[in-house]
Design a protein around this motif. Structure first.
Motif, PDB file in Angstrom:
ATOM      1  N   CYS A 232       0.902  -1.177  -0.022  1.00  0.00           N
ATOM      2  CA  CYS A 232      -0.078   0.056  -0.100  1.00  0.00           C
ATOM      3  C   CYS A 232       0.972   1.387  -0.040  1.00  0.00           C
ATOM      4  CB  CYS A 232      -0.900   0.001   1.247  1.00  0.00           C
ATOM      5  SG  CYS A 232       0.090   0.054   2.919  1.00  0.00           S
ATOM      6  N   ARG A 233       0.286   2.485   0.004  1.00  0.00           N
ATOM      7  CA  ARG A 233       1.104   3.616  -0.038  1.00  0.00           C
ATOM      8  C   ARG A 233       2.170   3.719   1.042  1.00  0.00           C
ATOM      9  NH1 ARG A 233      -2.893   8.577  -1.767  1.00  0.00           N
ATOM     10  NH2 ARG A 233      -4.117   7.702  -0.177  1.00  0.00           N
ATOM     11  N   ARG A 234       1.262   3.683   2.318  1.00  0.00           N
ATOM     12  CA  ARG A 234       2.073   3.636   3.405  1.00  0.00           C
ATOM     13  C   ARG A 234       3.403   2.749   3.731  1.00  0.00           C
ATOM     14  NH1 ARG A 234       0.661   2.248   9.318  1.00  0.00           N
ATOM     15  NH2 ARG A 234       2.029   3.481  10.633  1.00  0.00           N
ATOM     16  N   THR A 236       4.874   1.096   1.162  1.00  0.00           N
ATOM     17  CA  THR A 236       5.619   1.470   0.274  1.00  0.00           C
ATOM     18  C   THR A 236       6.661   2.628   0.630  1.00  0.00           C
ATOM     19  OG1 THR A 236       4.269   0.792  -1.764  1.00  0.00           O
ATOM     20  CG2 THR A 236       5.891   2.326  -2.138  1.00  0.00           C
ATOM     21  N   ALA A 237       5.853   3.495   1.217  1.00  0.00           N
ATOM     22  CA  ALA A 237       6.826   4.681   1.700  1.00  0.00           C
ATOM     23  C   ALA A 237       7.593   4.538   2.655  1.00  0.00           C
ATOM     24  CB  ALA A 237       5.913   5.911   2.042  1.00  0.00           C
ATOM     25  N   GLY A 272       5.939   4.451  -7.468  1.00  0.00           N
ATOM     26  CA  GLY A 272       4.418   3.875  -7.021  1.00  0.00           C
ATOM     27  C   GLY A 272       3.606   5.024  -6.180  1.00  0.00           C
ATOM     28  N   VAL A 273       4.466   5.961  -5.549  1.00  0.00           N
ATOM     29  CA  VAL A 273       3.328   6.903  -4.899  1.00  0.00           C
ATOM     30  C   VAL A 273       3.728   8.210  -5.179  1.00  0.00           C
ATOM     31  CG1 VAL A 273       3.728   5.456  -2.823  1.00  0.00           C
ATOM     32  CG2 VAL A 273       5.358   7.212  -3.120  1.00  0.00           C
ATOM     33  N   ARG A 274       2.518   8.968  -4.785  1.00  0.00           N
ATOM     34  CA  ARG A 274       2.714  10.448  -5.086  1.00  0.00           C
ATOM     35  C   ARG A 274       3.618  11.368  -3.840  1.00  0.00           C
ATOM     36  NH1 ARG A 274      -2.810  13.408  -5.865  1.00  0.00           N
ATOM     37  NH2 ARG A 274      -1.207  15.320  -6.052  1.00  0.00           N
ATOM     38  N   TYR A 278       4.033  10.197   4.830  1.00  0.00           N
ATOM     39  CA  TYR A 278       3.539   9.089   5.041  1.00  0.00           C
ATOM     40  C   TYR A 278       4.218   8.746   6.598  1.00  0.00           C
ATOM     41  CZ  TYR A 278       2.484   8.906   0.209  1.00  0.00           C
ATOM     42  OH  TYR A 278       2.264   9.463  -1.061  1.00  0.00           O
ATOM     43  N   GLY A 284       8.750  10.169  -1.855  1.00  0.00           N
ATOM     44  CA  GLY A 284       8.439  10.446  -3.279  1.00  0.00           C
ATOM     45  C   GLY A 284       9.281  10.563  -4.104  1.00  0.00           C
TER      46      GLY A 284
END
Length: 394
Positions: A232-234, A236-237, A272-274, A278, A284
């Motif tokens: 997920c974004r979190r 991934t970050a 994969g993220v803006r 996070y 990013g």
């Protein structure tokens, strides 16, 4: 800098007020000051005390350090809070019967503290963290086991990280290390593996300070191995941030191959993220680019020169936290100095100061670069000497 400090403070307040399209009556009301008092301050006929300055800065949504060009005063105010912060964590693992505000109130205050941290607003941050740390520790001990204690533990990690920014940036390195140990104590109680990854990211500060770069690289690679997959974004970050920091510490260790591997992982994850914040850490594409610059400066030589060509006139976007944007210009100034671009190096230092004055003044590389520039350009007297005096390089 004005020859009359009171007039300079008044000029800055008036300029900030106009930039926000506020009238004097509106600012006076927002700061809970009399209109007469505000007018005298803006005219320079009255010097604002700390409480008045804080009230005006809060109304303008600024750190007080942006309104008063007196490093001794602003830095002294931050350092004056460090004993209370140290006392707050003296026995963090022992339950003490202490009151705390409702969790929702604490979380709101912690979020504001995080915003201060990311914005390098250390004067404002220092005023809130001692009490916030005390209450958050009490909340962990006082909450019943289960979701309530997990919530309190997540809060404490966030609060301790904000407090650590004050300690670390202002040279209280032993206190910083103790705050990181507090984070490591609280994170497992949160039942959040991503929070443990965040603590691994912050823990690297200890290795940077000790110049134990190889050990720090091993610790970060261990944190990467233990971190959850990027699903997920979190997550991934969190994983990407660990790779960014691992790349930087590998650069400090002179390990070019490891730095390159970690940068490539970070770039892949950033795709994969803006760009955003996070779990308290900015990540990013722009953040990775800033860290690529940091890696190159750590390696020095052709690496530093090469990153200047790669970056060209690129500037970090405004959505990046002030501390990170300021750090980019400080490291760019270092590379420019090594490459003989003396004028550009000074412009970069000034850009860093404009973005985050306290962060710039407390950064050892900024101070070192300013001192070297002054030695190289004695004929360029006034502006450079004034900057060197402000940053404590003379």
């Amino acid at each position: 800098m004005s020859s009359d400090p009171r007039r300079e403070v008044g000029r800055r307040i008036a300029a900030a007020r106009r930039a926000r399209r506020m009238t004097q009556p509106e600012l006076a009301a927002a700061a809970h000051l009399s209109l007469s008092m505000l007018r005298k301050v803006e005219q320079g006929s009255r010097a604002p005390g700390d409480h008045t300055l804080d009230a005006i800065a809060d109304a303008l949504r600024l750190d007080p350090s942006r309104l008063i060009d007196d490093p001794a005063r602003t830095g002294g105010r931050v350092r004056a809070t460090l004993p209370a912060l140290s006392a707050a964590i003296a026995a963090y693992d022992i339950a003490v019967d202490a009151p705390w505000r409702p969790p929702a109130v604490l979380e709101e205050t912690a979020a504001q503290a995080e915003a201060y941290r990311l914005g390098a607003q250390y004067t404002r941050l220092a005023t809130v963290v001692p009490r916030l740390v005390t209450e958050s520790i009490a909340a962990v001990h006082g909450a019943p086991e289960g979701p309530e204690r997990q919530r309190a533990a997540r809060l404490l990690v966030s609060v301790a990280r904000s407090a650590d920014a004050v300690a670390y940036k202002f040279g209280a390195r032993d206190l910083s290390a103790r705050l990181i140990e507090l984070m490591r104590w609280a994170a497992p109680q949160s039942d959040d593996p991503l929070l443990c990854a965040t603590v691994g990211y912050v823990r690297a500060e200890i290795f940077f300070v000790a110049r134990a770069h190889q050990a720090g690289l091993r610790a970060l690679e261990s944190a990467i191995d233990e971190a959850p997959d990027a699903v997920c974004r979190r997550s991934t970050a969190a994983l990407g941030a660990l790779h960014m920091r691992a790349a930087v510490i590998a650069g400090r260790a002179g390990d070019v191959d490891a730095a390159d591997v970690h940068l490539r992982h970070a770039e892949r994850l950033a795709d994969g993220v803006r760009e955003g914040v996070y779990g308290g850490t900015a990540f990013g594409p722009a953040s990775v680019r800033v860290h690529r610059t940091s890696v190159a400066v750590g390696l020095g030589g052709d690496h530093a020169t090469g990153v200047l060509h790669l970056n060209g006139d690129w500037r970090p976007p405004e959505e990046l936290p002030a501390e990170r944007r300021s750090g980019y210009f400080i490291e760019t100034a270092r590379a420019q100095l090594w490459s003989g671009r003396v004028d550009r190096a000074f412009e970069s230092l000034k850009a860093a100061r404009h973005i985050a004055p306290q962060h710039t003044r407390e950064h050892p590389w900024a101070r070192e670069t300013a001192a070297t520039l002054r030695r190289l350009r004695r004929a360029d007297a006034e502006a450079l000497t004034s900057f060197a005096e402000w940053i404590g390089a003379v």
